[in-house]
Design a protein around this motif. Sequence first.
Motif, short mmCIF file in Angstrom:
data_model
loop_
_atom_site.label_atom_id
_atom_site.label_comp_id
_atom_site.label_asym_id
_atom_site.label_seq_id
_atom_site.Cartn_x
_atom_site.Cartn_y
_atom_site.Cartn_z
N MET A 51 -0.81 -7.23 28.77
CA MET A 51 -1.49 -8.43 29.22
C MET A 51 -1.73 -9.45 28.12
O MET A 51 -2.40 -10.46 28.33
N LEU A 52 -1.19 -9.19 26.93
CA LEU A 52 -1.46 -10.09 25.80
C LEU A 52 -0.94 -11.51 26.04
O LEU A 52 -1.60 -12.49 25.69
N VAL A 55 3.73 -5.51 38.32
CA VAL A 55 4.61 -6.65 38.52
C VAL A 55 3.85 -7.87 38.03
O VAL A 55 2.72 -8.13 38.48
N THR A 56 4.44 -8.62 37.10
CA THR A 56 3.81 -9.81 36.55
C THR A 56 4.53 -11.04 37.07
O THR A 56 5.75 -11.19 36.88
N PHE A 57 3.79 -11.91 37.77
CA PHE A 57 4.35 -13.17 38.26
C PHE A 57 4.04 -14.23 37.20
O PHE A 57 2.89 -14.64 37.02
N ARG A 58 5.07 -14.65 36.45
CA ARG A 58 4.91 -15.58 35.34
C ARG A 58 4.62 -16.98 35.87
O ARG A 58 5.14 -17.41 36.90
N GLU A 72 0.37 -1.13 40.56
CA GLU A 72 0.74 -0.21 41.62
C GLU A 72 -0.51 0.20 42.39
O GLU A 72 -1.53 0.55 41.80
N GLY A 73 -0.44 0.12 43.71
CA GLY A 73 -1.58 0.49 44.54
C GLY A 73 -2.40 -0.70 45.02
O GLY A 73 -3.18 -0.58 45.96
N ILE A 78 9.11 -6.89 36.63
CA ILE A 78 8.70 -5.53 37.00
C ILE A 78 8.69 -4.65 35.75
O ILE A 78 9.68 -4.60 35.02
N ASP A 79 7.56 -4.00 35.52
CA ASP A 79 7.43 -3.07 34.39
C ASP A 79 7.24 -1.68 34.97
O ASP A 79 6.15 -1.32 35.41
#
Length: 530
Positions: A376-377, A45-48, A57-58, A38-39
Amino acid sequence: MNNSHGIITIYPGRTSHAAITSITLNKPCVVGCSTAVIDLEQKTVTFRGETDVVVKEGELITLDANGGYVYRGTVPLSNSFIRTHDILDSIRKLTSATDAVREVDRIIHEKIAVLAKETGFRKKVVTSVAREKLSGKNVLVRLDFNVPLSKGKITDSTRIDAAMPTIRYLLENGATPILCSHLGEPDKQEKKGKSREEIYAEYSLRPVAEYLCDHFANVVFHEKSIATSGVLIEKSDIVKGSINLIENLRYAIGEKENDAFFARGLAGLSDGIYVNDAFGTCHRSHASITGVTRHVNLKMAGMLVEKELKYLGGAVSEPKRPFVGITGGSKISTKLGIIESLLQKIDQLIVGGGIGYTLLKATGFDVQKSLVEESMLETAKKLMDKYGDKIVLPRDFVTTDKFDFANLCVGNLQRNVKTIKEGWESFDLGEESINHAISILDKAQTILWNGPIGAFEIKEGSYGTIKLSHELARIAGEGKAVIIGGGDSAAAVKMAGVAERMTHVSTGGGASLEFLERLTLPGISALDSE
């Protein structure tokens, strides 16, 4: 938790307080998504994983609390459940385990076939129904009349014009079409201090009714048909043989909430026949999109939705090859789902815009101040590692020392440069990049474009996108399939004056993106299959 529709946790406890609480609240819960990051600053939210999935968000997600899965977007839900007691009844009289396994296997495959029809994109179309099923019947038609207005006048009638073939078809076959649509978001205006009377005046569909009157002989506008409480007219108020237009659906609280009472009220105006020709809203589970389908006997796609399914669905599921995609836009996170989905099916993907700069930076190229989604890098690097042989990156650039998008102006320019000066940024592709892209597109049989490759809204940044538009129009003229995926891409080809020459320009926008990613949408899944 009390205000949520579902609950996801990253770190599960021994007894998981979240899971226990969700049961008491009757809400789905998935615990222990340990790969989620979570950032709070970026609101993502990034699911690795092998390929990261970033949810902003949204955005909508779907939780499967039975299987412990989290899906991006609104995954089609089915009522075709396999009941345990049905399986038991089927195998109770069997004497061998082998026969029992075969019977269970048969039941499962039978249900899978039903699910495939429900979630597929081959749907029953209004033009395939016999005239006698339509003649003399009230037909509820969901359209997209969400048109831009200025001082009560329509400034772009494209969406209304696109709906006319379905309206005409129904009239010619003796049906009474009851048209419904939303316009803007009147439900949010009271928070801005506007009175209900002001809201009703500003967001009324009356301008649409007046436009329809210029094209059809008999149009009845039911001005006070929809209010906060729901549908205010009855079936007996519908004028037979005329086009009946009811008021803005979003005047009713129940529209966005997919309220069953409101959906029944809409369905009750018809004779159990529903047509959805509003592709641009099919990604929403609203009362007029999915809820109403539970209260009618016949639910079909209109002629516009049929065209969208034919070209968008066909392009991705059964493309003529080589199949080449083009994508651009400012943020890779907003299109990650479609990029990953397309990369599994296409032969090459040409990238530009902020997406291209983010992928370039992930390879180690110095893009200086060019638009990059820093968060997103890592995901971009994984995409390049996995699909680098398919991704066509920019080769040269149009750069400036000052980029002011708000005022649509730039500073000093350098065109067709291979490197970007310190403190400068790129906002369009150079000549070599465009020509290389065209050489790839010339060999393609199917082309799908979603997202401009430069800042085409600014004159100095429009060259690449406009030239690409004209080249794609030429290629379409050679009989190849050139599909424009809606949104900014549709605006670009329209600005270039070549929209009519493309094989298909989607009316979707956000709906087009979701459909290309999953080949279905809630509003499509709800329709009858062929």
